[in-house]
Write an enzyme that holds these catalytic residues in place. Structure first.
Site, PDB file in Angstrom:
ATOM      1  N   GLU A   1       0.843  -1.203   0.000  1.00  0.00           N
ATOM      2  CA  GLU A   1       0.000   0.000   0.000  1.00  0.00           C
ATOM      3  C   GLU A   1       0.872   1.245   0.000  1.00  0.00           C
ATOM      4  O   GLU A   1       2.004   1.242   0.518  1.00  0.00           O
ATOM      5  CB  GLU A   1      -0.907  -0.018   1.246  1.00  0.00           C
ATOM      6  CG  GLU A   1      -1.857   1.163   1.313  1.00  0.00           C
ATOM      7  CD  GLU A   1      -3.008   0.956   2.284  1.00  0.00           C
ATOM      8  OE1 GLU A   1      -2.967  -0.001   3.088  1.00  0.00           O
ATOM      9  OE2 GLU A   1      -3.964   1.765   2.230  1.00  0.00           O
TER      10      GLU A   1
ATOM     11  N   ASN B   1     -12.353  -1.115  -1.537  1.00  0.00           N
ATOM     12  CA  ASN B   1     -11.663  -1.705  -0.389  1.00  0.00           C
ATOM     13  C   ASN B   1     -12.428  -1.336   0.879  1.00  0.00           C
ATOM     14  O   ASN B   1     -12.700  -0.144   1.110  1.00  0.00           O
ATOM     15  CB  ASN B   1     -10.234  -1.158  -0.286  1.00  0.00           C
ATOM     16  CG  ASN B   1      -9.554  -1.574   1.015  1.00  0.00           C
ATOM     17  OD1 ASN B   1      -9.130  -2.722   1.162  1.00  0.00           O
ATOM     18  ND2 ASN B   1      -9.484  -0.677   1.987  1.00  0.00           N
ATOM     19  N   GLU B   2     -12.756  -2.326   1.664  1.00  0.00           N
ATOM     20  CA  GLU B   2     -13.446  -2.088   2.954  1.00  0.00           C
ATOM     21  C   GLU B   2     -14.492  -0.987   2.783  1.00  0.00           C
ATOM     22  O   GLU B   2     -14.505   0.011   3.513  1.00  0.00           O
ATOM     23  CB  GLU B   2     -12.435  -1.762   4.055  1.00  0.00           C
ATOM     24  CG  GLU B   2     -11.493  -2.920   4.317  1.00  0.00           C
ATOM     25  CD  GLU B   2     -10.648  -2.809   5.577  1.00  0.00           C
ATOM     26  OE1 GLU B   2     -10.701  -1.773   6.274  1.00  0.00           O
ATOM     27  OE2 GLU B   2      -9.931  -3.795   5.876  1.00  0.00           O
TER      28      GLU B   2
ATOM     29  N   TYR C   1      -7.347  -9.498  10.384  1.00  0.00           N
ATOM     30  CA  TYR C   1      -6.047  -9.324  11.039  1.00  0.00           C
ATOM     31  C   TYR C   1      -6.061 -10.036  12.388  1.00  0.00           C
ATOM     32  O   TYR C   1      -7.122 -10.185  13.013  1.00  0.00           O
ATOM     33  CB  TYR C   1      -5.763  -7.837  11.269  1.00  0.00           C
ATOM     34  CG  TYR C   1      -5.414  -7.104   9.993  1.00  0.00           C
ATOM     35  CD1 TYR C   1      -4.124  -7.116   9.501  1.00  0.00           C
ATOM     36  CD2 TYR C   1      -6.386  -6.407   9.280  1.00  0.00           C
ATOM     37  CE1 TYR C   1      -3.792  -6.449   8.327  1.00  0.00           C
ATOM     38  CE2 TYR C   1      -6.065  -5.738   8.106  1.00  0.00           C
ATOM     39  CZ  TYR C   1      -4.761  -5.766   7.639  1.00  0.00           C
ATOM     40  OH  TYR C   1      -4.430  -5.113   6.473  1.00  0.00           O
TER      41      TYR C   1
ATOM     42  N   GLU D   1      -6.323  -9.306   2.887  1.00  0.00           N
ATOM     43  CA  GLU D   1      -5.567  -8.643   3.967  1.00  0.00           C
ATOM     44  C   GLU D   1      -5.594  -9.570   5.167  1.00  0.00           C
ATOM     45  O   GLU D   1      -6.666  -9.866   5.705  1.00  0.00           O
ATOM     46  CB  GLU D   1      -6.162  -7.279   4.329  1.00  0.00           C
ATOM     47  CG  GLU D   1      -5.910  -6.225   3.265  1.00  0.00           C
ATOM     48  CD  GLU D   1      -6.309  -4.811   3.687  1.00  0.00           C
ATOM     49  OE1 GLU D   1      -6.236  -4.502   4.899  1.00  0.00           O
ATOM     50  OE2 GLU D   1      -6.691  -4.033   2.797  1.00  0.00           O
TER      51      GLU D   1
HETATM   52  O1  AHR Z   1      -3.325  -2.737   5.912  1.00  0.00           O
HETATM   53  C1  AHR Z   1      -3.670  -1.568   6.575  1.00  0.00           C
HETATM   54  C2  AHR Z   1      -5.137  -1.201   6.392  1.00  0.00           C
HETATM   55  O2  AHR Z   1      -5.947  -2.163   7.009  1.00  0.00           O
HETATM   56  C3  AHR Z   1      -5.652  -1.176   4.980  1.00  0.00           C
HETATM   57  O3  AHR Z   1      -5.358   0.007   4.337  1.00  0.00           O
HETATM   58  C4  AHR Z   1      -7.122  -1.316   5.176  1.00  0.00           C
HETATM   59  O4  AHR Z   1      -7.768  -1.922   4.092  1.00  0.00           O
HETATM   60  C5  AHR Z   1      -7.238  -2.144   6.438  1.00  0.00           C
HETATM   61  O5  AHR Z   1      -8.119  -1.606   7.325  1.00  0.00           O
END
Ligand code: AHR
Length: 519
Positions: free
Chosen positions: A48, A193-194, A267, A323
């Site tokens: 990114e 994205n999101e 995550y 992600e």
């Molecule tokens: O990877 C960091 C961020 O995490 C990304 O930009 C976003 O898509 C997610 O919330």
């Protein structure tokens, strides 16, 4: 049977006699029952426009004293080539939904504030042509995230035309004028994205309305090389978003509208937001809690896949975990918006466990992108000016290269248990596959940081007399590689030998081992 790790581990712990903990675990590999292909795109990366992910990490500029090819670091490219990166996702992330591609092409670049990450000035020196050059130098496919949040269908169409048109259109000529007459290949495009969060705070209905327009009108301009279209998916175990996208696909995909993927973001963040688990100098309890947290990836995929199965029992649409990784506290003294963190043996274990989960779901999970490639979150590589260091996560990706496009093979075993305080984890996590080289490959993770683990492997359907490969272990679970001590954590050779008809391997504490079975 492919093991259901947590359940089995718990059951085993309850029933086991007191001395069973140190007995070898018997692993049965059934080569006669091949499963799905472990798509090489499961080993994808994410870069990114964030902190030093691009600037400093990849891009140093043509005039830099750091050895580079057209501004792109040679050391980083060489390291990434060695792990056979299949695809790179760019330019975001949250950044993608405020990115305007025309800012980053041609001799005059538009300088902007990066409002997604730290309000720092982005020179846009690294734009589309530089990203494509980087992807080609690495040998990876391009996965482009389109701007749905603050962009438009027309802007996305123009960008795709600039990149992919193979006819002499105005935008194809502009690309040629910028140094690249041949069309680029955009293997995948992400439609936002999101979008439920930084990508526009949309409801599922608002997003599916956008999705219909983007998926209908935006795509590759090169009929010979269509781009796979990946819709925004969920970021939690709530299934309302998945339901909405899959319902839209089911109702509309015959109408000049189609998608081939649904994303999932997950995550490993222990104990709430903002992430405060340190990436260095942590104890065994922090190790055990983070590893327990990461194993939630399995049930999360099961839950979202069940919804996809309802609408798409033939599994035409891939679940794309674009992600994933550990999101830890920022390295002290760094800009917290740059998301820099160290990377330890704990991260290596975490990476192996997640890849194993993806492999077990390979019929549906056909692509994944660890966040992120360089200097950001769970990175492969850390840089500081001219210095570069490879992380333990990098080593896991390198050791797993034989699993790229390999065929999954079921393994069965009683995982045993590793108990620390109130946390119980399986002691062993294992997958097997037949590689494209024809060999049977095993990945064996000993989660227990205190005890080595003997594994004896019985193979059904083929003869094996030895096992050779590498094991990644470390002095401690919080051991890291630094610029001064770059190989504190690094893979070492390991071999297993035939004893009583089975191959015995001794796995070091808290280690990841990849071996191939030899006839
Ligand atoms: O990877 C960091 C961020 O995490 C990304 O930009 C976003 O898509 C997610 O919330």
């Amino acid at each position: 049977m492919t093991v259901g790790l947590c359940a089995l581990a718990t059951a085993f712990a309850a029933a086991a006699p007191a001395n069973a903990a140190d007995r070898a675990i018997r692993l049965t590999v059934d080569a006669g029952k091949p499963g799905a292909t472990i798509d090489r795109h499961l080993f994808g990366q994410f870069a990114e426009q964030l902190g030093h992910g691009i600037y400093g990490g990849i891009w140093v500029g043509k005039d830099s004293a750091i050895p580079n090819t057209r501004g792109i670091r040679n050391d980083v490219v060489a390291a990434l080539k060695a792990i056979k990166v299949p695809n790179v996702r760019w330019p975001g992330g949250c950044y993608a939904d405020s990115y305007h591609w025309r800012d980053g092409i041609g001799p005059e670049r538009t300088t902007r504030v990066n409002t997604a990450w730290g309000n720092v000035v982005d020179s846009n020196a690294f734009g589309t042509d530089e990203f494509m050059d980087f992807a080609q130098q690495v040998g990876a496919e391009a996965y482009i995230s389109l701007n749905v949040g603050s962009g438009s269908v027309a802007e996305a169409q123009d960008w795709m035309e600039y990149m992919t048109a193979d006819q002499p259109t105005t935008l194809a000529k502009l690309r040629a004028a910028n140094g690249h007459p041949a069309p680029y290949r955009v293997a995948m495009m992400g439609i936002g994205n999101e979008s439920w969060d930084c990508g526009g705070l949309m409801t599922p209905d608002e997003y599916t309305a956008e999705l219909r327009r983007y998926a209908r009108f935006v795509g590759s301009y090169n009929a010979k090389e269509p781009s796979l279209k990946i819709a925004v998916g969920p970021g939690t175990d709530d299934t309302a978003w998945t339901e909405a996208v899959m319902k839209t696909w089911k109702e509309r995909h015959g109408w000049s509208f189609d998608i081939q993927g649904l994303s999932l973001h997950s995550y490993t963040i222990y104990d709430g937001w903002p992430p405060h688990m340190p990436s260095t100098n942590f104890d065994e309890s922090a190790y055990a809690h983070v590893i327990k947290e990461t194993l939630k990836m399995g049930p999360l995929i099961d839950k979202q896949s069940a919804v996809m199965d309802k609408y798409d029992p033939q599994k035409k649409i891939a679940l794309v975990v674009d992600e994933w990784g550990a999101w830890l506290a920022p390295t002290p003294g760094t800009n917290p918006a740059f998301l820099m963190q160290q990377n330890s043996q704990r991260d290596a274990i975490l990476a192996a466990l997640n890849i194993n989960i993806f492999a077990r779901h390979a019929d549906r999970v056909r692509m994944a992108n660890i966040a992120q490639m360089i200097n950001v979150l769970q990175a492969m590589i850390l840089t500081d000016g001219p210095k570069m260091v490879l992380t333990p996560t990098y080593d896991v990706f390198k050791m797993y290269v034989p699993f790229q496009d390999a065929t999954f093979i079921p393994v069965s075993y009683d995982a045993g248990s590793y108990v620390h305080g109130d946390t119980t984890l399986p002691r062993l996590d294992a997958i097997a596959a037949r590689g494209k080289d024809g060999r049977i490959w095993l990945s064996l993770t000993n989660l227990d940081p205190n005890r080595p683990l003997d594994v004896d492997t019985a193979a059904l359907g083929f003869k094996a007399t030895s096992a050779d490969g590498q094991t990644l272990s470390a002095p401690k679970v919080d051991s890291v590689n630094t610029f001064d001590h770059p190989r504190t954590v690094s893979p070492k050779p390991i071999s297993g030998t035939l004893k009583n008809g089975a191959i015995v391997l001794t796995l070091p504490p808290a280690s990841v081992t990849v071996v191939s079975l030899q006839p």
